[in-house]
Design a protein around this motif. Structure first.
Motif, PDB file in Angstrom:
ATOM      1  N   LEU A 280     -14.651  12.039  15.051  1.00 33.10           N
ATOM      2  CA  LEU A 280     -15.932  11.425  14.781  1.00 33.10           C
ATOM      3  C   LEU A 280     -16.093  10.372  15.680  1.00 33.10           C
ATOM      4  O   LEU A 280     -17.891  10.326  16.370  1.00 33.10           O
ATOM      5  CB  LEU A 280     -15.748  10.600  13.542  1.00 33.10           C
ATOM      6  CG  LEU A 280     -16.008  11.203  12.438  1.00 33.10           C
ATOM      7  CD1 LEU A 280     -15.859  10.296  11.419  1.00 33.10           C
ATOM      8  CD2 LEU A 280     -16.577  12.173  11.595  1.00 33.10           C
ATOM      9  N   GLY A 281     -15.321  10.392  16.836  1.00 32.88           N
ATOM     10  CA  GLY A 281     -16.209   9.276  18.331  1.00 32.88           C
ATOM     11  C   GLY A 281     -16.555   9.837  19.041  1.00 32.88           C
ATOM     12  O   GLY A 281     -16.412   9.508  20.077  1.00 32.88           O
ATOM     13  N   GLN A 282     -16.629  11.591  19.549  1.00 31.24           N
ATOM     14  CA  GLN A 282     -16.764  12.185  20.086  1.00 31.24           C
ATOM     15  C   GLN A 282     -18.367  12.503  20.669  1.00 31.24           C
ATOM     16  O   GLN A 282     -18.942  12.155  19.684  1.00 31.24           O
ATOM     17  CB  GLN A 282     -16.895  14.323  19.821  1.00 31.24           C
ATOM     18  CG  GLN A 282     -15.201  14.101  20.232  1.00 31.24           C
ATOM     19  CD  GLN A 282     -15.092  15.266  19.338  1.00 31.24           C
ATOM     20  OE1 GLN A 282     -15.347  16.113  20.491  1.00 31.24           O
ATOM     21  NE2 GLN A 282     -13.584  16.383  18.998  1.00 31.24           N
ATOM     22  N   SER A 283     -18.394  12.238  22.209  1.00 32.14           N
ATOM     23  CA  SER A 283     -19.504  12.670  22.225  1.00 32.14           C
ATOM     24  C   SER A 283     -20.735  13.446  21.576  1.00 32.14           C
ATOM     25  O   SER A 283     -20.334  14.482  21.227  1.00 32.14           O
ATOM     26  CB  SER A 283     -19.632  12.183  24.059  1.00 32.14           C
ATOM     27  OG  SER A 283     -18.944  13.156  24.643  1.00 32.14           O
ATOM     28  N   LEU A 289     -14.377  10.781  24.167  1.00 32.85           N
ATOM     29  CA  LEU A 289     -13.999  10.511  22.992  1.00 32.85           C
ATOM     30  C   LEU A 289     -14.248   8.288  22.692  1.00 32.85           C
ATOM     31  O   LEU A 289     -13.017   8.232  23.623  1.00 32.85           O
ATOM     32  CB  LEU A 289     -12.244  10.726  23.085  1.00 32.85           C
ATOM     33  CG  LEU A 289     -11.711  10.191  21.379  1.00 32.85           C
ATOM     34  CD1 LEU A 289     -12.228  10.955  20.160  1.00 32.85           C
ATOM     35  CD2 LEU A 289     -10.359  10.707  21.403  1.00 32.85           C
ATOM     36  N   THR A 290     -14.474   8.231  22.040  1.00 33.28           N
ATOM     37  CA  THR A 290     -14.783   6.365  22.150  1.00 33.28           C
ATOM     38  C   THR A 290     -14.477   6.357  21.151  1.00 33.28           C
ATOM     39  O   THR A 290     -14.194   7.043  19.790  1.00 33.28           O
ATOM     40  CB  THR A 290     -16.748   6.884  21.765  1.00 33.28           C
ATOM     41  OG1 THR A 290     -16.844   6.546  23.242  1.00 33.28           O
ATOM     42  CG2 THR A 290     -15.829   5.045  22.332  1.00 33.28           C
ATOM     43  N   ARG A 291     -13.484   5.222  20.586  1.00 34.90           N
ATOM     44  CA  ARG A 291     -12.776   4.742  19.171  1.00 34.90           C
ATOM     45  C   ARG A 291     -12.667   3.196  19.534  1.00 34.90           C
ATOM     46  O   ARG A 291     -11.804   2.855  20.357  1.00 34.90           O
ATOM     47  CB  ARG A 291     -11.297   5.362  18.921  1.00 34.90           C
ATOM     48  CG  ARG A 291     -10.757   4.554  17.933  1.00 34.90           C
ATOM     49  CD  ARG A 291     -11.275   4.947  16.303  1.00 34.90           C
ATOM     50  NE  ARG A 291     -10.599   4.980  15.329  1.00 34.90           N
ATOM     51  CZ  ARG A 291     -11.294   5.476  14.045  1.00 34.90           C
ATOM     52  NH1 ARG A 291     -12.718   5.089  14.077  1.00 34.90           N
ATOM     53  NH2 ARG A 291     -10.413   5.606  13.419  1.00 34.90           N
ATOM     54  N   HIS A 292     -13.565   2.464  18.162  1.00 35.30           N
ATOM     55  CA  HIS A 292     -13.512   0.868  18.510  1.00 35.30           C
ATOM     56  C   HIS A 292     -12.417   0.525  17.754  1.00 35.30           C
ATOM     57  O   HIS A 292     -12.589   1.722  16.268  1.00 35.30           O
ATOM     58  CB  HIS A 292     -14.883   0.310  18.381  1.00 35.30           C
ATOM     59  CG  HIS A 292     -16.089   0.715  19.017  1.00 35.30           C
ATOM     60  ND1 HIS A 292     -16.591   0.349  20.483  1.00 35.30           N
ATOM     61  CD2 HIS A 292     -17.445   2.235  19.354  1.00 35.30           C
ATOM     62  CE1 HIS A 292     -17.146   1.521  20.942  1.00 35.30           C
ATOM     63  NE2 HIS A 292     -18.081   1.926  20.166  1.00 35.30           N
ATOM     64  N   GLY A 293     -12.263  -0.158  17.987  1.00 32.18           N
ATOM     65  CA  GLY A 293     -10.768  -0.852  17.001  1.00 32.18           C
ATOM     66  C   GLY A 293      -9.546  -0.065  17.233  1.00 32.18           C
ATOM     67  O   GLY A 293      -9.576   0.313  15.702  1.00 32.18           O
ATOM     68  N   VAL A 294      -9.387   0.422  17.546  1.00 39.92           N
ATOM     69  CA  VAL A 294      -8.276   1.711  17.572  1.00 39.92           C
ATOM     70  C   VAL A 294      -6.990   0.488  16.885  1.00 39.92           C
ATOM     71  O   VAL A 294      -6.622  -0.051  16.739  1.00 39.92           O
ATOM     72  CB  VAL A 294      -7.525   1.782  18.684  1.00 39.92           C
ATOM     73  CG1 VAL A 294      -6.914   0.313  19.929  1.00 39.92           C
ATOM     74  CG2 VAL A 294      -6.395   2.736  19.586  1.00 39.92           C
ATOM     75  N   ARG A 295      -6.315   2.057  16.127  1.00 39.99           N
ATOM     76  CA  ARG A 295      -5.522   2.003  15.464  1.00 39.99           C
ATOM     77  C   ARG A 295      -3.919   1.918  15.711  1.00 39.99           C
ATOM     78  O   ARG A 295      -4.048   2.681  16.563  1.00 39.99           O
ATOM     79  CB  ARG A 295      -5.488   1.647  13.956  1.00 39.99           C
ATOM     80  CG  ARG A 295      -6.808   1.948  13.377  1.00 39.99           C
ATOM     81  CD  ARG A 295      -7.395   0.612  13.142  1.00 39.99           C
ATOM     82  NE  ARG A 295      -8.354   0.433  11.288  1.00 39.99           N
ATOM     83  CZ  ARG A 295      -8.731   0.563  12.152  1.00 39.99           C
ATOM     84  NH1 ARG A 295      -9.011  -0.337  13.616  1.00 39.99           N
ATOM     85  NH2 ARG A 295     -10.514   0.012  11.601  1.00 39.99           N
ATOM     86  N   ARG A 296      -2.892   1.186  15.527  1.00 41.78           N
ATOM     87  CA  ARG A 296      -1.811   1.570  15.572  1.00 41.78           C
ATOM     88  C   ARG A 296      -1.348   3.122  15.527  1.00 41.78           C
ATOM     89  O   ARG A 296      -0.959   3.623  15.933  1.00 41.78           O
ATOM     90  CB  ARG A 296      -0.846   0.532  15.277  1.00 41.78           C
ATOM     91  CG  ARG A 296      -0.750  -0.914  15.240  1.00 41.78           C
ATOM     92  CD  ARG A 296      -0.534  -0.901  16.465  1.00 41.78           C
ATOM     93  NE  ARG A 296       1.212  -0.686  16.604  1.00 41.78           N
ATOM     94  CZ  ARG A 296       1.843  -1.243  16.117  1.00 41.78           C
ATOM     95  NH1 ARG A 296       1.793  -2.520  16.007  1.00 41.78           N
ATOM     96  NH2 ARG A 296       3.510  -1.328  17.043  1.00 41.78           N
ATOM     97  N   GLU A 297      -1.393   3.802  14.810  1.00 44.24           N
ATOM     98  CA  GLU A 297      -1.509   4.909  13.812  1.00 44.24           C
ATOM     99  C   GLU A 297      -2.364   5.903  15.116  1.00 44.24           C
ATOM    100  O   GLU A 297      -1.598   7.125  15.461  1.00 44.24           O
ATOM    101  CB  GLU A 297      -1.765   5.733  12.571  1.00 44.24           C
ATOM    102  CG  GLU A 297      -3.733   5.464  12.286  1.00 44.24           C
ATOM    103  CD  GLU A 297      -3.351   4.006  11.451  1.00 44.24           C
ATOM    104  OE1 GLU A 297      -4.674   3.830  10.936  1.00 44.24           O
ATOM    105  OE2 GLU A 297      -3.113   2.969  11.951  1.00 44.24           O
ATOM    106  N   GLU A 298      -3.251   5.283  15.893  1.00 42.39           N
ATOM    107  CA  GLU A 298      -3.744   6.554  16.793  1.00 42.39           C
ATOM    108  C   GLU A 298      -2.668   5.825  18.419  1.00 42.39           C
ATOM    109  O   GLU A 298      -3.527   6.573  19.220  1.00 42.39           O
ATOM    110  CB  GLU A 298      -5.377   6.556  17.089  1.00 42.39           C
ATOM    111  CG  GLU A 298      -5.900   6.333  16.178  1.00 42.39           C
ATOM    112  CD  GLU A 298      -7.522   5.320  15.794  1.00 42.39           C
ATOM    113  OE1 GLU A 298      -7.829   6.197  14.438  1.00 42.39           O
ATOM    114  OE2 GLU A 298      -6.983   5.067  16.228  1.00 42.39           O
TER     115      GLU A 298
END
Length: 435
Positions: A280-283, A289-298
């Motif tokens: 969902l964070g793709q341009s 690819l942008t991910r705000h507040g990245v998670r450990r599982e990523e």
């Protein structure tokens, strides 16, 4: 007969010849030819045709050329009609046509010049298809022609959106097999006797619209349109990251798929198609690819892939580390009230997991007071204030052995993370004397 004057011809000038219905008069605009013009009306399936006869000044006067223009009138069953756009704009009382001088093709077996003409197309039967349908760069391609009718005199191929001399690839005389290259010829094209066009070793620059114009023995022309798309053999893309060591729920991940080709892009995570939550964070073009507040599982290996119908290329993986969010860092002496001669460990709790370096100081955080520093390699080095009794640990803790009363006082810890964040913490150490 009507004399057209003695002015010199202007190669490439436009001609406009009109014949009014029920009249024997004609008008010629421009000055490309001199000679004679006659206008006749010949019934042709209920239609009227204007026939112009002229010659170029440098050729024998008995060589003539005819050009027919369709005029409105009753159409017999099965008769072909001009394109809709042309017929819509024809006046009910006027039959008009335009000709344009094109490239002059010299025929070695004759002493005259053939002047190619562009008329309004009178049919829509011609179609052009590339073989193979989805060629890769370097392939040999044939633009195959379908629907040619009657005995044809010549073909002209254009690589462009319009019938313009600038786009002329080549002209071909059927009876002699003579081919004349045009301004748009790249050295790779060759016209076949059946009208098809071969392109050897196509390049992406050969992509675009192609037009075939034919001339038959009645000096009527038809055009067919086709499109060629040449696909690149794709080079390996590269994934670039704003950072590869991030803190969960705090940092932003930004990955860019770098590729010189305007191809489609797909992303992969640990070798599998990218999960929708991250996708969902793709341009809009899929390349960022942008991910705000990245998670450990990523945390894991990311790759991008560029593709087109004939080629696929995937990048090398780039590994992302995501650390847990740091809690408030504290320092606790163990034991809490050490005595003279004992060992004490200044235990650090909640130290940053993305730690780069740290340093311990006895007193203010200045170089003369530095006890030791922990390097990114995991080793520590002694500072100017080191007494030989201090030892550093990977979790930032400090061991002070065989305390004496002068060891009491303020200790400071300075940490620096991979992102350059600096934090300073202090603790007061008390040393009880022996009783």
């Amino acid at each position: 007969m009507r004399n057209l004057g003695e002015s010199e011809p202007l190669p490439g000038a436009s001609l406009s010849l009109s014949a009014n219905r029920g009249s024997n008069s004609a008008h010629l605009a421009g000055h490309p030819l001199r000679g004679q013009l006659k206008v006749t009306h010949v019934p042709r399936g209920g239609e009227r045709t204007a026939t112009a006869v002229w010659f170029y000044p440098s050729v024998t006067p008995d060589f003539t050329r005819e050009a027919e223009a369709w005029a409105p009138g009753p159409k017999p069953d099965g008769a072909r009609s001009p394109p809709g756009r042309a017929s819509e704009h024809r006046d009910a009382n006027t039959a008009a046509f335009q000709t344009r001088l094109g490239r002059k093709m010299a025929l070695t077996s004759h002493s005259w010049l053939f002047l190619s003409a562009a008329f309004l197309s009178v049919g829509a039967e011609i179609s052009i298809t590339p073989e193979p349908a989805q060629p890769a760069e370097g392939d040999n391609v044939t633009l195959t022609v379908h629907g040619l009718l009657g005995e044809l005199l010549a073909y002209s191929w254009y690589a462009g959106p319009t019938l313009s001399l600038n786009y002329l690839v080549a002209s071909y005389i059927v009876s002699t097999g003579d081919e004349t290259p045009g301004p748009a010829h790249t050295g790779r094209e060759a016209v076949r006797p059946d009208g098809s066009l071969d392109i050897h070793g196509v390049l992406p620059g050969h992509s675009g619209t192609y037009i075939l114009q034919t001339l038959n023995r009645q000096l009527q022309t038809e055009v067919g349109y086709g499109h060629l798309q040449v696909y690149e053999i794709l080079a390996q893309p590269v994934v670039m990251a704003n950072d590869t060591a991030l803190v969960e729920r705090r940092d932003t991940l930004r990955l860019t798929c770098s590729s010189p080709s305007p191809a489609e892009v797909r992303w992969f995570f640990n070798g599998e198609a990218l999960p929708i939550a991250i996708r969902l964070g793709q341009s809009a073009d899929g390349r960022v690819l942008t991910r705000h507040g990245v998670r450990r599982e990523e945390a894991g290996a990311y790759q991008c892939e560029v593709w087109n119908p004939v080629s696929v290329s995937r990048s090398k993986p780039i590994n992302l580390t995501v650390y847990s969010a740091a809690v408030a860092m504290t320092i606790v002496p163990v034991p809490t009230k050490p005595m003279e001669g004992q060992d004490v460990t200044l235990t650090v709790q909640g130290y940053p997991k993305d730690l780069l370096v740290y340093a311990w100081y006895r007193g203010p955080a200045s170089e003369p007071n530095r006890l030791l520093s922990q390097l990114p390699s995991g080793n520590w080095i002694a500072g100017p204030a080191h007494t030989g009794r201090e030892v550093g640990f990977a979790n930032c803790s400090l061991l002070v052995q065989k305390l004496n009363l002068t060891d009491a006082g303020r200790y400071m810890l300075k940490t620096v993370t991979l992102q350059g964040k600096t934090e300073t913490l202090e603790v007061e150490l008390q040393v009880a004397p022996l009783k």
